[in-house]
Write an enzyme that holds these catalytic residues in place. Structure first.
Site, PDB file in Angstrom:
ATOM      1  N   ASP A 197      68.396  48.408 -75.205  1.00 61.93           N
ATOM      2  CA  ASP A 197      68.022  47.158 -74.781  1.00 61.93           C
ATOM      3  C   ASP A 197      66.751  46.499 -75.365  1.00 61.93           C
ATOM      4  OD1 ASP A 197      69.328  44.539 -73.959  1.00 61.93           O
ATOM      5  OD2 ASP A 197      68.421  44.862 -71.939  1.00 61.93           O
TER       6      ASP A 197
ATOM      7  N   ASP B 144      74.129  43.257 -68.459  1.00 65.73           N
ATOM      8  CA  ASP B 144      73.380  43.489 -67.306  1.00 65.73           C
ATOM      9  C   ASP B 144      73.481  43.524 -65.965  1.00 65.73           C
ATOM     10  OD1 ASP B 144      70.941  43.186 -69.523  1.00 65.73           O
ATOM     11  OD2 ASP B 144      71.111  41.194 -69.290  1.00 65.73           O
TER      12      ASP B 144
END
Length: 435
Positions: free
Chosen positions: A279, A331
């Site tokens: 990420d 997420d």
């Protein structure tokens, strides 16, 4: 971009212009020369444009330029062309973005994500509840192995690069797969719920060659799922599309946690650590190689006018120029796998509440989401949410396990016996029990 007629009103006027042909600066300069007091730039889309600046920024002293969504601007232009401009009254206010503590949409996205984490954990442990309609069969469960985290990270990186360069060609393939997957997921969950709540609907009507036995529950669940997906497909770019997208997304995320299973904290740490670095790289470091953030470009549709649907969306409430508040499925799904593992571990250890690990990890996720919003507000740029969510969930769990002296048990996925009676998973109470 051409000149204005000589018979413009002597007392000044407000010009209406579209985009294209020449720059906004050139349009503003022409309007200023003709004696305009202001200029409205009509956006080609129905999203409210954030263009608002004094004319000095566009080459016209004293001239203000504002943006207007297409639906409003086109209606205003038609009204003026019909000779009704003398009756038009516009009230303009300076735009003030919402602050951190009065942005209801951001709070709702945090609550939605945390709720789905909890719901997914209960779906994931349905096999430990006697008679649960959502309990998966053994063949439906995929247990994460040692190679899965690395393959997931490499495959995800490859897909991001492909989408970054080929989004204009692949966006509709993504939308198609989203519709197919969403329909099948919602139909499956609806079918199981109807079978449990209304046993009489389990009667088989026929057997299809590829689909197998068809029950009455399927004839109810499938059309409903198709209607939800169709509504999203038709209204995906309107102010109503977010509602249907979140319904499909909720089904997706719960189904992922029900199907994919982490066997121990060792693999959970490996998976989340790799995705933590993944990420950060694709949000913050990828501009060094690709001039733009690959993750941000892909998430926003790469200039195609479409948005990648693998997002939870909440419309901006009380913010006319604000975009939808968004959170990627990853997420929620990735920390959700850890939270689901901890929920299973607590049940097998006979733990609940603060004596276990499930509740602290949920609280850690919620706090980390709030920290993400603070970082988003302070930096005014897209944030890699896992940068905060991994420490909030994985870090919290490891610290608590270490302080309790149970790190080795949690690390290997063994039920803990310290401070509570061991209650391992019993085969006679489960539809599926690992190991």
């Amino acid at each position: 971009c051409g000149g204005y007629p000589e018979d413009v009103p002597a007392g000044g006027f407000v010009a209406i212009a579209g985009t294209g042909n020449c720059s906004v600066k050139a349009k503003a300069a022409k309007a200023n020369e003709a004696g305009a007091r202001g200029m409205i730039v009509v956006s080609p889309t129905n999203k409210t444009a954030s263009l608002w600046a004094p004319g000095e920024a566009f080459g016209g002293a004293g001239l203000y330029v504002i943006g207007m969504p297409n639906v409003t601007g086109s209606g205003l232009l038609e009204h003026c062309q019909a000779g009704g401009c003398q009756d038009v009254r516009l009230r303009v206010e300076e735009y003030k973005p919402l602050g951190l503590f009065n942005d209801i949409s951001q709070l709702l996205i945090v609550v939605l994500a945390t709720s789905l984490i909890v719901a997914g954990a209960f779906f994931a442990t349905a096999d430990l509840r006697l008679g649960s309609p959502f309990a998966p069969q053994a063949q439906e469960v995929v247990e994460v192995d040692t190679w899965f985290p690395l393959m997931f990270c490499v495959t995800g990186s490859g897909m991001l690069v492909i989408l970054f360069f080929l989004m204009r060609y692949l966006i509709y393939a993504i939308i198609f797969l989203f519709c197919i997957g969403g329909t099948s997921t919602m139909a499956e969950l609806g079918h199981k719920c109807l079978r449990y709540r209304f046993p009489a609907l389990q009667r088989r009507l026929c057997t299809l060659p590829l689909a197998g036995p068809v029950e009455i529950t399927s004839l109810i669940a499938v059309p409903v799922a198709v209607c939800v997906t169709s509504a999203w497909l038709v209204w995906r770019n309107t102010t109503y599309g977010w509602f249907f997208q979140d319904i499909i997304g909720a089904a997706f995320l719960c189904f992922i946690q029900r199907t994919l299973r982490l066997p121990n904290m060792k693999l959970a740490t490996l998976l989340l650590s790799l995705m933590f670095l993944f990420d950060i790289f694709w949000v913050f470091l990828s501009p060094l190689l690709f001039q733009r953030s690959v993750m941000v470009v892909v998430a926003t549709g790469g200039g195609t006018g479409e948005s990648v649907p693998m997002l939870l969306r909440i419309p901006a409430i009380g913010d006319p120029l604000g975009r939808d508040r968004m959170l990627g499925f990853g997420d929620v799904a990735l920390p959700g796998l850890l939270v689901s593992f901890l929920r299973r571990h607590d049940i097998r250890s006979g733990r609940s509440g603060w004596s276990g690990y499930f509740l602290p990890s949920v609280v850690g996720y919620f706090v980390a989401m709030c920290v993400t919003l603070v970082a988003l507000y302070l930096m005014q740029m897209g944030q890699p949410a896992l940068l905060y969510l991994v420490p909030g969930t994985l870090g919290t769990t490891l610290v608590i396990a270490y302080c309790r002296g149970e790190l080795s048990d949690v690390w290997e996925g063994r039920p803990c016996t310290n401070g509570a009676d061991s209650r391992p998973c019993a085969t006679q109470l489960c539809n599926y029990c690992p190991g």
